[in-house]
Design an enzyme around this catalytic site. Structure first.
Site, short mmCIF file in Angstrom:
data_model
loop_
_atom_site.label_atom_id
_atom_site.label_comp_id
_atom_site.label_asym_id
_atom_site.label_seq_id
_atom_site.Cartn_x
_atom_site.Cartn_y
_atom_site.Cartn_z
N CYS A 76 58.72 1.88 39.47
CA CYS A 76 58.88 2.78 38.84
C CYS A 76 58.80 4.42 39.13
O CYS A 76 59.61 4.67 39.97
CB CYS A 76 57.76 2.60 37.55
SG CYS A 76 58.21 3.60 36.02
N HIS A 169 57.74 -2.88 36.18
CA HIS A 169 56.55 -3.15 36.71
C HIS A 169 56.25 -4.57 36.97
O HIS A 169 55.43 -5.15 36.09
CB HIS A 169 55.26 -2.44 35.78
CG HIS A 169 55.20 -0.97 35.91
ND1 HIS A 169 54.36 -0.27 36.53
CD2 HIS A 169 55.84 0.15 34.92
CE1 HIS A 169 54.40 0.92 36.37
NE2 HIS A 169 55.33 1.21 35.52
N GLU A 171 54.07 -6.01 38.59
CA GLU A 171 52.65 -6.41 38.94
C GLU A 171 51.99 -6.67 37.46
O GLU A 171 50.89 -7.42 37.49
CB GLU A 171 51.99 -5.12 39.47
CG GLU A 171 51.62 -4.04 39.05
CD GLU A 171 52.88 -2.97 38.64
OE1 GLU A 171 53.99 -3.43 39.13
OE2 GLU A 171 52.74 -1.88 37.99
N1 GLN Z 1 58.18 8.57 34.25
C1 GLN Z 1 57.18 8.52 35.18
C2 GLN Z 1 57.68 9.34 36.30
O1 GLN Z 1 58.46 10.15 35.85
C3 GLN Z 1 57.22 6.91 35.66
C4 GLN Z 1 56.46 6.00 34.93
C5 GLN Z 1 55.83 5.03 35.53
O2 GLN Z 1 55.55 4.75 36.73
N2 GLN Z 1 55.58 4.00 34.80
O3 GLN Z 1 57.08 9.74 37.29
#
Ligand code: GLN
Length: 197
Positions: A76, A169, A171
């Protein structure tokens, strides 16, 4: 020993996944700690905040050097940090995976969702559960990058060299596949190839 970048965000759950796999781990807060580890997880969180914190202690150059020899798994916000290009001036990506990212492509309505995904790693197809939270979209994938999973026709997991980047994610759903591949399997295969040669 695998490190989990612990500047901000959701790093504890990655340590639990590594524990499940019997991989020793440590939290990483300073660039010099990278010397003690053989691979790194960059967890989710907020890529703008991770950028600020990494700039304060001059993490960027050390991490780019680290990535030339050792595997990094980004999830992410971690995926955003690993990209080559992020059209948002508040984020300074590391340029480790040759992709472009749109941080907020899913818009405000679809903040999070969980669904089944099919992943192809090591020539083997696996079904996993994936949770997306304010997920980034991979908008461009260059030649050296392998797409290992797609969702609704869009790439959501990629591999380049030793590195893996995921828009979701693993995890949160106790999916161990990616940590196992990044920090165990690919090296076991390399060793086998070596012995066979
Ligand atoms: N939208 C977040 C960002 O721009 C990422 C979201 C996340 O890591 N769950 O960093």
């Amino acid at each position: 020993m695998i490190g989990v970048l612990a500047l901000q965000g959701n790093y504890q759950k990655h340590i639990q996944i590594l524990d499940t796999l019997n991989i020793r781990s440590m939290e990483i807060r300073y660039p010099e700690e990278l010397d003690s580890i053989n691979g790194l997880v960059i967890p989710g969180g907020e890529s703008t905040t991770i950028t600020d914190l990494m700039n304060r202690i001059d993490f960027f150059q050390t991490l780019r050097e680290f990535s030339k020899e050792k595997p990094i798994l980004g999830t992410c916000a971690g995926l955003i940090m690993m990209a080559k290009s992020v059209p948002d001036s508040r984020v300074e990506p590391l340029g480790i995976i040759d992709i472009e990212i749109d941080r907020n492509a899913y818009g405000r309505q679809i903040h999070s969702f969980t669904d089944k995904l099919s992943v192809k790693l090591n020539g083997k197809e696996s079904q996993i559960t994936a949770t997306f939270i304010r997920a980034p979209k991979i908008t461009k994938v260059n030649d050296e990058v392998e797409i290992i999973s797609e969702y609704a026709g869009e790439p959501v997991a990629v591999k380049q060299g030793l590195h893996l980047g995921l828009a979701f994610h693993p995890e949160l759903d106790k999916v161990t596949l990616f940590h196992e591949f990044a920090f165990k399997s690919q090296f076991i295969n390399e060793t086998k190839k070596h012995h066979a040669a």
